[in-house]
Design a protein around this motif. Sequence first.
Motif, mmCIF file in Angstrom:
data_model
loop_
_atom_site.group_PDB
_atom_site.id
_atom_site.type_symbol
_atom_site.label_atom_id
_atom_site.label_comp_id
_atom_site.label_asym_id
_atom_site.label_seq_id
_atom_site.Cartn_x
_atom_site.Cartn_y
_atom_site.Cartn_z
ATOM 1 N N ALA A 16 96.428 10.156 -5.113
ATOM 2 C CA ALA A 16 96.279 9.240 -3.986
ATOM 3 C C ALA A 16 94.962 9.510 -3.274
ATOM 4 N N GLY A 17 94.241 8.433 -2.974
ATOM 5 C CA GLY A 17 92.958 8.595 -2.302
ATOM 6 C C GLY A 17 91.813 8.894 -3.238
ATOM 7 N N ALA A 18 92.046 8.804 -4.571
ATOM 8 C CA ALA A 18 90.989 9.082 -5.536
ATOM 9 C C ALA A 18 90.807 7.880 -6.445
ATOM 10 N N ASP A 19 89.600 7.724 -7.014
ATOM 11 C CA ASP A 19 89.360 6.621 -7.936
ATOM 12 C C ASP A 19 89.695 7.054 -9.360
ATOM 13 N N SER A 20 89.369 6.185 -10.355
ATOM 14 C CA SER A 20 89.721 6.471 -11.747
ATOM 15 C C SER A 20 88.994 7.695 -12.293
ATOM 16 N N GLN A 21 87.903 8.089 -11.648
ATOM 17 C CA GLN A 21 87.156 9.265 -12.075
ATOM 18 C C GLN A 21 87.633 10.533 -11.386
ATOM 19 N N GLY A 22 88.629 10.401 -10.532
ATOM 20 C CA GLY A 22 89.146 11.562 -9.819
ATOM 21 C C GLY A 22 88.364 11.931 -8.582
ATOM 22 N N VAL A 23 87.376 11.087 -8.204
ATOM 23 C CA VAL A 23 86.568 11.364 -7.022
ATOM 24 C C VAL A 23 87.314 10.883 -5.784
ATOM 25 N N LYS A 24 87.419 11.741 -4.803
ATOM 26 C CA LYS A 24 88.157 11.402 -3.590
ATOM 27 C C LYS A 24 87.433 10.322 -2.805
ATOM 28 N N GLN A 25 88.159 9.289 -2.412
ATOM 29 C CA GLN A 25 87.590 8.190 -1.643
ATOM 30 C C GLN A 25 88.058 8.263 -0.197
ATOM 31 N N HIS A 26 87.139 8.007 0.726
ATOM 32 C CA HIS A 26 87.467 8.012 2.140
ATOM 33 C C HIS A 26 87.681 6.578 2.617
ATOM 34 N N ALA A 27 88.579 6.437 3.548
ATOM 35 C CA ALA A 27 88.851 5.108 4.103
ATOM 36 C C ALA A 27 87.610 4.574 4.801
ATOM 37 N N THR A 28 87.294 3.319 4.577
ATOM 38 C CA THR A 28 86.121 2.711 5.196
ATOM 39 C C THR A 28 86.476 1.819 6.369
ATOM 40 N N TRP A 29 87.772 1.542 6.561
ATOM 41 C CA TRP A 29 88.163 0.684 7.667
ATOM 42 C C TRP A 29 88.290 1.496 8.943
ATOM 43 N N SER A 30 87.848 0.930 10.046
ATOM 44 C CA SER A 30 87.958 1.589 11.348
ATOM 45 C C SER A 30 88.475 0.587 12.366
ATOM 46 N N PRO A 31 89.348 1.016 13.277
ATOM 47 C CA PRO A 31 89.827 0.094 14.313
ATOM 48 C C PRO A 31 88.779 -0.186 15.378
ATOM 49 N N TYR A 32 87.657 0.531 15.341
ATOM 50 C CA TYR A 32 86.628 0.399 16.359
ATOM 51 C C TYR A 32 85.389 -0.290 15.805
ATOM 52 N N ASP A 33 84.681 -0.958 16.700
ATOM 53 C CA ASP A 33 83.382 -1.535 16.380
ATOM 54 C C ASP A 33 82.512 -1.429 17.624
ATOM 55 N N ASP A 34 81.348 -0.852 17.469
ATOM 56 C CA ASP A 34 80.438 -0.729 18.605
ATOM 57 C C ASP A 34 79.633 -2.016 18.718
ATOM 58 N N ASN A 35 79.920 -2.791 19.748
ATOM 59 C CA ASN A 35 79.243 -4.074 19.948
ATOM 60 C C ASN A 35 78.005 -3.953 20.824
ATOM 61 N N GLY A 36 77.579 -2.734 21.094
ATOM 62 C CA GLY A 36 76.318 -2.494 21.784
ATOM 63 C C GLY A 36 76.344 -2.898 23.252
ATOM 64 N N GLY A 37 75.147 -2.993 23.807
ATOM 65 C CA GLY A 37 75.009 -3.322 25.223
ATOM 66 C C GLY A 37 74.740 -2.085 26.058
ATOM 67 N N THR A 38 74.140 -2.299 27.201
ATOM 68 C CA THR A 38 73.773 -1.207 28.106
ATOM 69 C C THR A 38 74.123 -1.595 29.532
ATOM 70 N N CYS A 39 74.661 -0.645 30.277
ATOM 71 C CA CYS A 39 74.936 -0.864 31.705
ATOM 72 C C CYS A 39 74.366 0.292 32.506
ATOM 73 N N LEU A 40 74.066 0.004 33.760
ATOM 74 C CA LEU A 40 73.366 0.959 34.619
ATOM 75 C C LEU A 40 73.813 0.767 36.058
ATOM 76 N N ALA A 41 73.828 1.849 36.832
ATOM 77 C CA ALA A 41 74.165 1.759 38.255
ATOM 78 C C ALA A 41 73.323 2.757 39.040
ATOM 79 N N VAL A 42 72.873 2.336 40.211
ATOM 80 C CA VAL A 42 72.072 3.178 41.103
ATOM 81 C C VAL A 42 72.655 3.079 42.505
#
Length: 247
Positions: A16-42
């Motif tokens: 489980a978690g490996a391809d046909s060559q036996g190489v371990k694969q990591h999950a590429t899906w993430s529940p997060y997405d950085d949509n950028g932007g900047t905020c500032l306060a003085v």
Amino acid sequence: MAAATAGYKLAAAPKAGADSQGVKQHATWSPYDDNGGTCLAVAGADYCIVAATTRMSTGYSILTRRSTKILQLTDNTDKCVIASAGCQVDMKALQKLLQSRNVMFQHNHGKPMSCKGAAQLLSNTLYYKRFFPYYTFNLCAGLDEEGKGAVYTYDAIGSYERTGYSCQGSGKDLMQPVLDNQLKAASPLLVPARNSTTTLPLEQAIDLVKDAFVSAGERDIYTGDYVEVLIITKDGIRREELQLKLD
């Protein structure tokens, strides 16, 4: 049958978690997405400036040029706003929850929530979600009970401190040195504590905020399009807008 299979060997099923060559694969899906932007306060002696860009991006794509990152809890009589950068979905969910909590507070107590109270509410809300945190980077800013500017800066799970100025988001690394150089607030670790608000006049502070965004917009692809600038004083909240590069 035995002769037909002589010389052949059945391969073991891949783990489980490996391809046909036996190489371990990591999950590429993430529940997060950085949509950028900047905020500032003085924070100043009798004012507070809160500003945030309106560009929302993902990767190298601009999703919209008009997405506000500032939550104004009710109307222009309030002395506190919350600015957030990061994942748009988490930002909207967090702001919706804070808005409902603020309405409940006003119904229960018959008065608007103070800036200090809103800062504590935001901290509690973020800490409650610490095991699956909101992917947002937040500022709470406004006027305190004495009419002085107050800026509260947060990490992702609700740890916060009051400062004289702060910024969050994708352009933070470009803007923070500019603010440190121009405003030079006292360290919060000094004993006895010193006032961290800037001594700049209001108009000069507004110019500094706009210059910081223009500078960051030249280097950060997620900081652009427009900047919402809210100036909070004892008379209420005044709104201005600054246009940045559109590319």
